[in-house]
Design a protein around this motif. Structure first.
Motif, short mmCIF file in Angstrom:
data_model
loop_
_atom_site.label_atom_id
_atom_site.label_comp_id
_atom_site.label_asym_id
_atom_site.label_seq_id
_atom_site.Cartn_x
_atom_site.Cartn_y
_atom_site.Cartn_z
N GLU A 132 7.17 8.39 -11.03
CA GLU A 132 8.07 7.27 -10.76
C GLU A 132 8.61 6.63 -12.03
O GLU A 132 9.56 5.84 -11.96
CB GLU A 132 7.36 6.24 -9.88
CG GLU A 132 7.03 6.81 -8.50
CD GLU A 132 6.49 5.78 -7.54
OE1 GLU A 132 6.16 4.67 -8.00
OE2 GLU A 132 6.41 6.08 -6.33
N GLU A 133 8.03 6.94 -13.20
CA GLU A 133 8.54 6.38 -14.45
C GLU A 133 8.39 7.40 -15.56
O GLU A 133 7.30 7.98 -15.73
CB GLU A 133 7.79 5.09 -14.81
CG GLU A 133 8.34 4.39 -16.04
CD GLU A 133 7.66 3.05 -16.30
OE1 GLU A 133 8.33 2.12 -16.76
OE2 GLU A 133 6.45 2.96 -16.05
N VAL A 134 9.46 7.63 -16.32
CA VAL A 134 9.39 8.52 -17.47
C VAL A 134 9.79 7.82 -18.76
O VAL A 134 9.67 8.40 -19.84
CB VAL A 134 10.27 9.77 -17.27
CG1 VAL A 134 9.75 10.61 -16.13
CG2 VAL A 134 11.74 9.40 -17.08
N THR A 135 10.26 6.59 -18.68
CA THR A 135 10.64 5.85 -19.88
C THR A 135 9.42 5.23 -20.56
O THR A 135 9.53 4.71 -21.68
CB THR A 135 11.67 4.75 -19.56
OG1 THR A 135 11.16 3.91 -18.51
CG2 THR A 135 12.98 5.38 -19.11
N GLN A 136 8.28 5.25 -19.88
CA GLN A 136 6.99 4.88 -20.45
C GLN A 136 6.01 6.00 -20.13
O GLN A 136 6.07 6.59 -19.06
CB GLN A 136 6.48 3.55 -19.87
CG GLN A 136 7.36 2.36 -20.17
CD GLN A 136 7.33 1.97 -21.65
OE1 GLN A 136 6.34 2.17 -22.34
NE2 GLN A 136 8.43 1.40 -22.13
N PRO A 137 5.09 6.31 -21.04
CA PRO A 137 4.13 7.39 -20.75
C PRO A 137 3.07 6.95 -19.75
O PRO A 137 2.86 5.76 -19.53
CB PRO A 137 3.52 7.67 -22.12
CG PRO A 137 3.65 6.38 -22.87
CD PRO A 137 4.93 5.75 -22.40
N GLY A 138 2.42 7.95 -19.13
CA GLY A 138 1.22 7.69 -18.35
C GLY A 138 1.40 7.39 -16.88
O GLY A 138 0.43 7.04 -16.21
N ALA A 139 2.61 7.55 -16.33
CA ALA A 139 2.82 7.24 -14.91
C ALA A 139 2.06 8.25 -14.04
O ALA A 139 1.93 9.42 -14.39
CB ALA A 139 4.30 7.29 -14.57
N PRO A 140 1.55 7.81 -12.88
CA PRO A 140 0.88 8.75 -11.97
C PRO A 140 1.90 9.65 -11.26
O PRO A 140 3.10 9.39 -11.29
CB PRO A 140 0.19 7.81 -10.97
CG PRO A 140 1.05 6.58 -10.97
CD PRO A 140 1.55 6.43 -12.38
N VAL A 141 1.39 10.69 -10.63
CA VAL A 141 2.23 11.57 -9.83
C VAL A 141 1.96 11.32 -8.35
O VAL A 141 0.83 11.02 -7.95
CB VAL A 141 1.98 13.05 -10.19
CG1 VAL A 141 0.59 13.49 -9.77
CG2 VAL A 141 3.05 13.95 -9.59
N VAL A 142 3.03 11.41 -7.56
CA VAL A 142 2.94 11.17 -6.12
C VAL A 142 3.62 12.34 -5.40
O VAL A 142 4.70 12.78 -5.80
CB VAL A 142 3.64 9.85 -5.72
CG1 VAL A 142 3.60 9.65 -4.21
CG2 VAL A 142 2.99 8.67 -6.43
N THR A 143 3.00 12.84 -4.34
CA THR A 143 3.65 13.84 -3.50
C THR A 143 4.59 13.11 -2.55
O THR A 143 4.17 12.47 -1.59
CB THR A 143 2.63 14.67 -2.71
OG1 THR A 143 1.73 15.31 -3.63
CG2 THR A 143 3.33 15.74 -1.88
N LYS A 144 5.90 13.20 -2.82
CA LYS A 144 6.88 12.42 -2.07
C LYS A 144 7.24 13.07 -0.75
O LYS A 144 7.68 12.39 0.19
CB LYS A 144 8.14 12.25 -2.92
CG LYS A 144 8.89 10.97 -2.66
CD LYS A 144 8.10 9.77 -3.13
CE LYS A 144 8.89 8.47 -3.05
NZ LYS A 144 8.13 7.33 -3.57
N GLY A 145 7.05 14.36 -0.66
CA GLY A 145 7.34 15.07 0.59
C GLY A 145 6.83 16.49 0.50
O GLY A 145 6.81 17.08 -0.58
N SER A 146 6.40 17.04 1.63
CA SER A 146 5.95 18.43 1.70
C SER A 146 6.68 19.10 2.86
O SER A 146 6.74 18.54 3.97
CB SER A 146 4.44 18.51 1.92
OG SER A 146 3.74 18.01 0.79
N PHE A 147 7.20 20.30 2.60
CA PHE A 147 8.03 20.98 3.58
C PHE A 147 7.62 22.43 3.67
O PHE A 147 7.27 23.06 2.67
CB PHE A 147 9.51 20.85 3.22
CG PHE A 147 9.97 19.42 3.26
CD1 PHE A 147 10.50 18.88 4.43
CD2 PHE A 147 9.83 18.60 2.15
CE1 PHE A 147 10.89 17.55 4.48
CE2 PHE A 147 10.23 17.27 2.19
CZ PHE A 147 10.75 16.75 3.36
N VAL A 148 7.65 22.96 4.89
CA VAL A 148 7.09 24.28 5.19
C VAL A 148 8.17 25.16 5.82
O VAL A 148 8.98 24.70 6.64
CB VAL A 148 5.88 24.16 6.13
CG1 VAL A 148 5.41 25.53 6.60
CG2 VAL A 148 4.75 23.42 5.45
N VAL A 149 8.16 26.43 5.45
CA VAL A 149 8.93 27.46 6.12
C VAL A 149 7.94 28.50 6.61
O VAL A 149 7.14 29.02 5.83
CB VAL A 149 9.96 28.11 5.18
CG1 VAL A 149 10.73 29.20 5.92
CG2 VAL A 149 10.91 27.08 4.61
#
Length: 530
Positions: A503-520
């Motif tokens: 959610e943030e790249v202008t400061q280091p250290g932001a967490p990662v979030v799975t915003k969506g998962s899609f299946v075929v």
């Protein structure tokens, strides 16, 4: 002799090539150093370095069932034109082991780092066991590189249980930190695909998160320094070290919105443009884990190729920049008018398209994947005057070729086609039809579009009037405009894409979030939310 066979291909996008252009091009290109296979002269075998020559790390790439390319570059002073290296031939020793401690060596040898290629090393290892992990390192004189991790692919006749990989693109150095790679390194991936815009060619600007070295890129030295600056990022180097990469380019590795041999800027001399392209292509080869078959010849460099993961997945890695015709409608967002639908417009060029057709026909894989750059969905948005307009730099500007490709997949019953896309600095999941303007027609393929690593800054989760815009494009199943990457898990029965957002790249250290998962599901091309 310099190889000028591809001059006509490069110049076709301009509607032909004059005798003056051919002669002036040939004369000017004579100044470009030959990138041959011979190594002549004294080789320094016991070089002494007063600084670490492995500042740019190590990586591997283009794996197959018995080997891969191992890469490094000797550069104790990476942000200088020569990397801080003398104009000497330097012997480099390489080792491959079955353990991280490098005790159980299974292959080793020596190669020569030459000043012609900026002391870059591309070792093509063969004869390894299929479907297993290895570790590797380099030595030059008294210096030793970090240990990298790589793997071979399963045998082409086997059907693996699972493949786990990520794809990424668009990592503007000035716009933000590479936090996405920090998280990607924890995902235990088999592969990484980079779909383009690995570097950006613009001059350094003040007031950004970080600053590019130097002016807008023109010379070979310019491109070398810019590539080196990007690889000084520790998170990028760590991800390169963790698993093999498969790379292709988009436009910014050379010049924004380039189309074949045509600049987006008016009145650019095509000879100068092709000479600049030769510089960009040589630096790209030098800095990427590519096989010798991709060694550039002047302004021509073949990147399209196939990477297989047994019979589970075939990846056709495409080049949608080098062979394309000029963007129609002066590259302005436009309706799908006569210019956009012109059958002469080509994204791939005849030779690459013919190769792609043949590879798809011969494939015995469960999943058939096009790893490419620009969005294939025919997404349209309303203009101020009420028309539905599309990007002419993306596949809608080449709509006839795009629809013919979808029809080819449909008519030949190519199993489970999936398109992977970068470029656009946003996440999308799209159902693809022969003509996306006909929502009641059958879905042919699935497209997963990955956002940027850092380009565009922090981004945002939504856009004004998003619901209205999505309603105009019923094939779009997901949209998000934050930064991150896409992680994919592939089995014989299903494909899952997880949109990993930072959610943030202008400061280091932001967490990662799975915003969506899609299946075929295999045999059913429609995308479903997981």
């Amino acid at each position: 002799m310099l190889d000028l066979r591809h001059l006509r291909d490069a110049a076709h996008a301009e509607g032909g090539v004059s005798r003056r252009l051919f002669l002036s091009y040939a004369s000017a290109l004579a100044a470009v150093p030959l990138l041959g296979t011979r190594v002549e002269g004294r080789v320094l075998r016991r070089s002494a370095f007063d600084r670490d020559p492995f500042t740019l790390g190590v990586t591997s790439g283009d794996p197959d069932a018995t080997g891969m390319v191992l890469w490094t570059r000797l550069a104790p002073d990476p942000l200088t034109p020569d990397g801080g290296m003398p104009a000497d031939l330097i012997e480099v020793r390489w080792e491959v082991a079955t353990d991280e401690g490098m005790k159980d060596l299974v292959q080793q040898g020596t190669t020569v780092a030459t000043p012609q290629l900026a002391h870059a090393v591309h070792v093509e290892v063969d004869g390894l066991e299929p479907d297993r992990w290895y570790w590797y390192r380099f030595r030059a004189g008294d210096a030793e590189s970090p240990v990298g991790r790589t793997r071979t692919m399963p045998e082409r006749s086997s059907l693996p249980d699972r493949l786990r990989f990520a794809f990424a693109s668009c990592q503007h150095y000035e716009s933000g930190y590479y936090t996405a790679y920090e998280h990607m390194a924890n995902d235990e991936l088999d592969l990484v695909f980079h779909l383009g815009d690995y570097i950006y060619e613009g001059r350094g600007r003040d007031g950004q998160v970080r600053k590019h070295e130097g002016p807008e890129l023109e010379t070979l030295a310019d491109y070398r320094i810019r590539h080196a600056q990007y690889k000084t990022d520790p998170m990028l180097r760590a991800m390169h070290q963790a698993c093999p990469w498969v790379v292709t380019w988009d436009d910014h590795e050379f010049d924004n919105n380039c189309a074949g041999a045509i600049s987006e800027e008016p009145d650019v001399d095509p000879v100068d443009f092709l000479l600049r392209r030769a510089n960009a292509y040589q630096a790209y080869y030098e800095m990427m884990p590519l096989r010798r078959r991709s060694l550039p010849r002047g302004p021509h460099m073949q990147l399209y190729r196939t990477v297989t993961f047994g019979r589970l997945a075939n990846f056709q890695v495409l080049d949608t920049r080098q062979y394309r015709s000029d963007q129609p409608n002066n590259d302005r967002h436009s309706p799908l008018n006569e210019a956009a639908l012109d059958r002469r417009n080509t994204m791939l060029g005849d030779r690459q398209l013919g190769w792609l057709h043949a590879e798809l026909l011969e494939s015995q894989s469960t999943w058939n994947v096009l790893a490419q750059q620009v969005m294939m969905a025919m997404v349209g948005f309303p203009s101020d005057d009420g028309q539905v307009i599309h990007s002419m730099d993306q596949w809608p500007g080449y709509a006839s070729e795009r629809m013919a490709l979808m029809r080819f997949l449909q008519d030949r019953k190519v199993p489970n086609p999936v398109v992977l896309t970068g470029d656009i600095h946003s996440n999308w999941a799209n159902d693809l039809r022969v003509d996306d303007r006909e929502p009641d027609s059958p879905v042919v393929a699935s497209e997963f579009v990955g956002t940027s690593i850092s380009s565009g800054g922090n981004g945002r989760a939504t856009l004004p009037n998003l619901e209205e815009r999505l309603a105009m494009n019923p094939g779009v199943r997901f949209f998000n405009a934050q930064r991150g990457y896409v992680r994919c898990t592939v089995t014989p029965k299903s494909w899952q894409s997880d949109y990993q957002v930072v959610e943030e790249v202008t400061q280091p250290g932001a967490p990662v979030v799975t915003k969506g998962s899609f299946v075929v599901e295999a045999g059913r091309p429609s995308i479903e939310q997981s």
